[in-house]
Design a protein around this motif. Structure first.
Motif, PDB file in Angstrom:
ATOM      1  N   GLU A 132      73.500  93.657  34.633  1.00  0.00           N
ATOM      2  CA  GLU A 132      73.327  93.081  35.975  1.00  0.00           C
ATOM      3  C   GLU A 132      72.862  94.131  36.971  1.00  0.00           C
ATOM      4  O   GLU A 132      72.133  93.824  37.915  1.00  0.00           O
ATOM      5  CB  GLU A 132      74.642  92.460  36.454  1.00  0.00           C
ATOM      6  N   GLY A 133      73.301  95.374  36.772  1.00  0.00           N
ATOM      7  CA  GLY A 133      72.913  96.444  37.683  1.00  0.00           C
ATOM      8  C   GLY A 133      71.434  96.733  37.681  1.00  0.00           C
ATOM      9  O   GLY A 133      70.910  97.337  38.620  1.00  0.00           O
ATOM     10  N   ASP A 134      70.718  96.298  36.642  1.00  0.00           N
ATOM     11  CA  ASP A 134      69.273  96.533  36.543  1.00  0.00           C
ATOM     12  C   ASP A 134      68.449  95.396  37.156  1.00  0.00           C
ATOM     13  O   ASP A 134      67.222  95.506  37.238  1.00  0.00           O
ATOM     14  CB  ASP A 134      68.867  96.676  35.068  1.00  0.00           C
ATOM     15  N   GLY A 238      75.555 103.733  33.801  1.00  0.00           N
ATOM     16  CA  GLY A 238      74.841 102.564  34.299  1.00  0.00           C
ATOM     17  C   GLY A 238      74.762 102.517  35.810  1.00  0.00           C
ATOM     18  O   GLY A 238      75.198 103.434  36.514  1.00  0.00           O
ATOM     19  N   ILE A 239      74.184 101.438  36.306  1.00  0.00           N
ATOM     20  CA  ILE A 239      74.058 101.180  37.739  1.00  0.00           C
ATOM     21  C   ILE A 239      75.097 100.142  38.136  1.00  0.00           C
ATOM     22  O   ILE A 239      75.162  99.069  37.535  1.00  0.00           O
ATOM     23  CB  ILE A 239      72.641 100.686  38.081  1.00  0.00           C
ATOM     24  N   PHE A 240      75.907 100.463  39.128  1.00  0.00           N
ATOM     25  CA  PHE A 240      76.977  99.561  39.548  1.00  0.00           C
ATOM     26  C   PHE A 240      76.377  98.258  40.077  1.00  0.00           C
ATOM     27  O   PHE A 240      75.458  98.289  40.905  1.00  0.00           O
ATOM     28  CB  PHE A 240      77.816 100.229  40.633  1.00  0.00           C
ATOM     29  N   PRO A 241      76.862  97.104  39.606  1.00  0.00           N
ATOM     30  CA  PRO A 241      76.238  95.831  39.990  1.00  0.00           C
ATOM     31  C   PRO A 241      76.455  95.422  41.436  1.00  0.00           C
ATOM     32  O   PRO A 241      75.654  94.673  41.998  1.00  0.00           O
ATOM     33  CB  PRO A 241      76.889  94.829  39.032  1.00  0.00           C
ATOM     34  N   ALA A 242      77.530  95.899  42.041  1.00  0.00           N
ATOM     35  CA  ALA A 242      77.792  95.566  43.446  1.00  0.00           C
ATOM     36  C   ALA A 242      77.546  96.810  44.293  1.00  0.00           C
ATOM     37  O   ALA A 242      76.656  97.604  44.004  1.00  0.00           O
ATOM     38  CB  ALA A 242      79.220  95.048  43.597  1.00  0.00           C
TER      39      ALA A 242
END
Length: 299
Positions: A132-134, A238-242
């Motif tokens: 989701e982070g992407d 990863g990239i944090f989704p929020a």
């Protein structure tokens, strides 16, 4: 994060009981408004002399639970935007076929938003490794219009929570909102009512466009990764989704990682039954103890 806050305090308490000393000072901060983009919290605090006097070199912030054995660590996060779309049209009695009405335009806009959502969800489903982070998420969070059951209203509006990944710009969001409005027809307009933190590189270039480097060039990352190895835990980057308060630090050139020592734990944030198992909580204290010690030893 109540669990993370208590784990920080307990980890520091254990280090104090062991009479550990470090070349760096460890600060633990508790600020409000993280869920509201930090107007009276970190967004405000970083502008004050008290923050500057702390001379922060690196920061830890919350991460997210992992249902597997692997722990999540985040080096960047998506930016939040709130977009309101207003549809104006002909009003009239509910018994008539009102032409060019606000509800019809509203429906067309909603159709475009849902089509975009489905396209992004397919990327998540069919591309291995994509999280989701992407991706860009869009959710309708508020709807307004009408005050009589038998009257077609002259105005209907909806508000969307949009989360965009690194690399997507504010102009991209506005272009997307303009496309949705165009599908609605005439007299349909959008307004950005909340903008994410503006991306800018740090003056010393130790940070690039707000992300924390996760390679050998970053001594903070090396210290963090080494502590994880010593704790015998596997991590996934990863990239944090929020969004978290880390964004205000990263965009000032302060490297920050989002990490919560919660593995084998379902993702229940903001759920009515959000919880953390006792064993996971206690193990997390020792993990934080190792990480804090490793980071605080950097010269």
């Amino acid at each position: 994060m109540k669990s993370v806050g208590m784990q920080y305090l307990e980890a520091v308490r254990k280090l104090k009981l062991e009479k550990k000393t470090f070349p760096r000072t460890i600060h633990v901060t508790f600020v409000p408004d993280e869920e509201n983009d930090g107007p009276w919290g970190m967004r405000c605090f970083v502008k004050h002399r008290e923050f500057k006097d702390m001379n922060v070199g690196f920061a830890l912030d919350e991460g997210i639970a992992s249902p597997t054995q692997v722990f999540n660590v985040f080096y960047d996060e998506r930016s939040p935007f709130s977009v309101e779309i207003c549809c104006r049209g002909n009003p009239g009695h509910g018994s008539k076929f009102i032409v060019d009405s606000a509800p019809v335009k509203f429906t067309k806009v909603l159709h475009e938003i849902n089509a975009f959502r489905k396209a992004e969800m397919k990327k998540l489903e069919y591309n291995a490794g994509v999280t989701e982070g992407d991706l860009t998420t869009v959710n309708v969070t508020m709807v307004k219009g009408g005050d009589m059951f038998n009257v077609v209203p002259p105005v209907m509006s909806l508000t969307c929570d949009v989360r965009i990944p690194p690399g997507t710009t504010q102009k991209d969001v506005e272009a997307m909102a303009a496309k949705w409005c165009e599908a609605g027809g005439s007299s349909v307009e959008y307004m950005v009512i909340n903008r994410g933190v503006v991306t800018k590189p740090a003056e010393d270039h130790s940070q690039v466009a707000g992300l924390t480097l996760i390679d050998e060039s970053n001594p903070w990352w090396k210290a963090f990764y080494s502590a994880c190895e010593n704790s015998h835990i596997e991590i996934k980057r990863g990239i944090f989704p929020a969004s978290t308060d880390s964004t205000f630090l990263r965009h000032m050139g302060i490297p920050a990682l989002g990490f919560s020592p919660m593995n084998d734990t379902p993702i229940l944030l903001h759920s009515h039954n959000e919880c953390l198992h006792e064993d996971v909580f206690l193990k997390g204290i020792d993990i934080y103890k190792n990480i804090i010690s490793s980071l605080a030893m950097l010269h």
